[in-house]
Motif scaffolding. Sequence first.
Motif, mmCIF file in Angstrom:
data_model
loop_
_atom_site.group_PDB
_atom_site.id
_atom_site.type_symbol
_atom_site.label_atom_id
_atom_site.label_comp_id
_atom_site.label_asym_id
_atom_site.label_seq_id
_atom_site.Cartn_x
_atom_site.Cartn_y
_atom_site.Cartn_z
ATOM 1 N N VAL A 213 -27.483 -65.665 74.933
ATOM 2 C CA VAL A 213 -27.892 -64.864 76.093
ATOM 3 C C VAL A 213 -27.291 -65.441 77.370
ATOM 4 C CG1 VAL A 213 -29.852 -64.275 77.568
ATOM 5 C CG2 VAL A 213 -30.007 -63.924 75.098
ATOM 6 N N GLU A 214 -27.343 -66.749 77.512
ATOM 7 C CA GLU A 214 -26.804 -67.369 78.723
ATOM 8 C C GLU A 214 -25.298 -67.149 78.849
ATOM 9 O OE1 GLU A 214 -28.658 -68.520 81.223
ATOM 10 O OE2 GLU A 214 -30.212 -67.671 79.908
ATOM 11 N N ARG A 215 -24.603 -67.123 77.720
ATOM 12 C CA ARG A 215 -23.163 -66.858 77.767
ATOM 13 C C ARG A 215 -22.891 -65.428 78.233
ATOM 14 N NH1 ARG A 215 -20.036 -70.685 74.961
ATOM 15 N NH2 ARG A 215 -18.265 -69.575 75.895
ATOM 16 N N THR A 216 -23.747 -64.488 77.831
ATOM 17 C CA THR A 216 -23.544 -63.108 78.290
ATOM 18 C C THR A 216 -23.828 -62.984 79.787
ATOM 19 O OG1 THR A 216 -25.808 -62.365 77.795
ATOM 20 C CG2 THR A 216 -24.170 -62.208 76.025
ATOM 21 N N ARG A 217 -24.756 -63.763 80.301
ATOM 22 C CA ARG A 217 -25.084 -63.676 81.730
ATOM 23 C C ARG A 217 -23.905 -64.108 82.607
ATOM 24 N NH1 ARG A 217 -30.131 -62.150 82.658
ATOM 25 N NH2 ARG A 217 -31.828 -62.706 81.227
ATOM 26 N N GLU A 218 -22.993 -64.881 82.053
ATOM 27 C CA GLU A 218 -21.819 -65.280 82.823
ATOM 28 C C GLU A 218 -20.956 -64.077 83.185
ATOM 29 O OE1 GLU A 218 -19.774 -68.344 80.684
ATOM 30 O OE2 GLU A 218 -21.555 -69.636 80.551
ATOM 31 N N LEU A 219 -21.115 -62.974 82.458
ATOM 32 C CA LEU A 219 -20.335 -61.774 82.749
ATOM 33 C C LEU A 219 -20.787 -61.094 84.044
ATOM 34 C CD1 LEU A 219 -19.536 -62.304 79.789
ATOM 35 C CD2 LEU A 219 -19.542 -59.834 79.432
ATOM 36 N N MET A 295 -21.587 -69.544 57.972
ATOM 37 C CA MET A 295 -22.503 -68.524 58.469
ATOM 38 C C MET A 295 -22.884 -68.713 59.938
ATOM 39 S SD MET A 295 -22.871 -66.152 56.305
ATOM 40 C CE MET A 295 -21.100 -66.383 56.125
ATOM 41 N N LYS A 296 -22.351 -69.746 60.570
ATOM 42 C CA LYS A 296 -22.453 -69.812 62.023
ATOM 43 C C LYS A 296 -21.646 -68.686 62.657
ATOM 44 C CE LYS A 296 -18.430 -72.738 63.071
ATOM 45 N NZ LYS A 296 -17.974 -73.965 63.735
ATOM 46 N N GLY A 297 -20.711 -68.109 61.902
ATOM 47 C CA GLY A 297 -19.868 -67.031 62.403
ATOM 48 C C GLY A 297 -20.401 -65.650 62.118
ATOM 49 N N ASP A 298 -21.659 -65.557 61.663
ATOM 50 C CA ASP A 298 -22.206 -64.237 61.310
ATOM 51 C C ASP A 298 -22.559 -63.422 62.546
ATOM 52 O OD1 ASP A 298 -22.663 -62.483 59.241
ATOM 53 O OD2 ASP A 298 -24.775 -62.996 59.030
ATOM 54 N N MET A 299 -22.251 -63.961 63.706
ATOM 55 C CA MET A 299 -22.423 -63.223 64.957
ATOM 56 C C MET A 299 -21.060 -62.770 65.486
ATOM 57 S SD MET A 299 -21.185 -66.084 66.088
ATOM 58 C CE MET A 299 -20.915 -65.735 67.795
ATOM 59 N N GLY A 300 -20.075 -62.662 64.586
ATOM 60 C CA GLY A 300 -18.724 -62.278 64.999
ATOM 61 C C GLY A 300 -18.657 -60.914 65.660
ATOM 62 N N GLY A 301 -19.507 -59.984 65.235
ATOM 63 C CA GLY A 301 -19.536 -58.668 65.868
ATOM 64 C C GLY A 301 -20.026 -58.752 67.301
ATOM 65 N N ALA A 302 -21.096 -59.519 67.516
ATOM 66 C CA ALA A 302 -21.624 -59.703 68.871
ATOM 67 C C ALA A 302 -20.613 -60.433 69.749
ATOM 68 C CB ALA A 302 -22.933 -60.475 68.826
ATOM 69 N N ALA A 303 -19.892 -61.388 69.176
ATOM 70 C CA ALA A 303 -18.871 -62.113 69.942
ATOM 71 C C ALA A 303 -17.764 -61.167 70.382
ATOM 72 C CB ALA A 303 -18.305 -63.248 69.096
ATOM 73 N N ALA A 304 -17.337 -60.283 69.480
ATOM 74 C CA ALA A 304 -16.276 -59.329 69.816
ATOM 75 C C ALA A 304 -16.725 -58.366 70.906
ATOM 76 C CB ALA A 304 -15.846 -58.568 68.567
ATOM 77 N N VAL A 305 -17.950 -57.889 70.829
ATOM 78 C CA VAL A 305 -18.461 -56.974 71.853
ATOM 79 C C VAL A 305 -18.527 -57.681 73.206
ATOM 80 C CG1 VAL A 305 -20.490 -55.675 72.609
ATOM 81 C CG2 VAL A 305 -19.698 -55.487 70.247
ATOM 82 N N THR A 306 -18.995 -58.923 73.214
ATOM 83 C CA THR A 306 -19.064 -59.688 74.453
ATOM 84 C C THR A 306 -17.670 -59.915 75.025
ATOM 85 O OG1 THR A 306 -21.051 -60.801 73.621
ATOM 86 C CG2 THR A 306 -19.945 -61.805 75.503
#
Length: 509
Positions: A213-219, A295-306
């Motif tokens: 969440v904090e990484r998204t707030r940087e946007l 499985m730390k990478g199972d948020m790859g979709g969210a990373a791409a959207v961000t």
Amino acid sequence: MLAVFFLHFRPPPRPFMSQALNIHTAPLGVVNAALTVFYVAEGAQPSGYGQTLWSATGLDWSQSIAASGFTGKQGQTMDVLLPGGKRQLILGSGSSSANTSLTSWTDRGGSLMAKLAATRATDIAVVVDEPSATPAALAELAAGLRLRRYKFDKYKTARADDAVGSITVTLLVTDPEAVDRAIAGRAATVEGTLLARDLINEPANALGTLEFVERTRELEKLGVSVEVLEQDELEKLGMGAMLCVAKGSARPPRLVIMQWHGGRDGDQPLAFVGKGVVFDTGGISIKPAGNMEDMKGDMGGAAAVTGLIHTLASRKAPVNAIGVIGLVENMPSATAVRPGDIVKAMSGTTIEVINTDAEGRLVLADALWYTQDRFKPRFMINLATLTGAIIVALGHEHAGLFSNNDELAIQLLNAGLNANEKLWRMPLSPAYDKLIESKFADIRNSVGRPAGSITAAQFLQRFVNEIPWAHLDIAGTAFGASNRETNTSWAPGFGVALLDRLVRDYYEG
């Protein structure tokens, strides 16, 4: 006499402490760099400004290539040591048809960076004056340089002899101003891709739901509006599908809504939805221990959207875009959802949980419904590392594309080819839809091995209504894929360039 060496390339040295890369352009002319690079085509002699540089050495071309074995094949090099510590590196560019597509120039930039890194030079001039070196091609070359330079080594304790520092590459071109504009136009996509790589490469102990969440707030610094729905708000909305995945973890679930308003007021937004499982053990249906660290990478979709929203905002894209990511962690515990449990999604659909390791579709079910219900988007595209079945079908070269709209599917296929992030369309049909029906609820979240990626897509389709929609199953391309010319990191940042290309080509203007 000057010494001429033909270097057989070895792997680059350990990651540099600094990844700084400065790319400049300059007109063809006097070269003051310690290392000068130019290309020679297969079976040819130096031409253009490369011929001027070679002539200045006083060496005989025929004798030099005979001694070194250099023929101009792609990947070949000839290293020439000059008086005063200067150096020339001649690279083979292959046949004249080797660089006909823009994506081949991206790969060429990646290959160039690998060779430059091996020289350990820090001040480099690269001559690129061949006829096919258009501003757009040179922007791809610069993108390839930056993408290949990326290293995720923040947790390594580097030795002192690894500290090369920043690299400055000056591209000597015929029209520096036009090339500068093209590079600037491409830079936002590169930065978005690198952001996605950073997010995926981070270990799960450093990047949980709240840290994401904090990484998204940087946007917000780029003009993006970031809204975060916490657990009590998700409960009020009735997001039982997403919430059940988070039940076994101490980390709270979050739904993040990122909005970029670059278009006109009232224009329908383009919607992108990402699966953000920050770590996936499989829950009660626990995964085998082997390779579970991936499985730390199972948020790859969210990373791409961000990364995509970062890109659109950075380049001030003239569109309205929504990025929605569902952030959860899937863990086994006394409070975790069990196989056989029945939950109710936000849409009102009841779901029998057959396999707790089929959790991504549960997260997306509520995220998709929320997005289409609230924003009424022009289209909706979700990205998810959803099924191992798509890797069985397509390996690591293509992501699976499922869509209820032929026009959107064709646009995505074309964008994938232009961005070198390729897709392959897979089927959807009522026959597959019947497979997800449940004895005890409206639908079930898993039907076993047959058509595993297709039935997962059929499940998601239940939550999109009539909005044009596409599901990208990126399980084989988001992480752990074979290294390409532009990536030596575990995560390539797949999806950012693809979707930015889609927006540029079809939805701007």
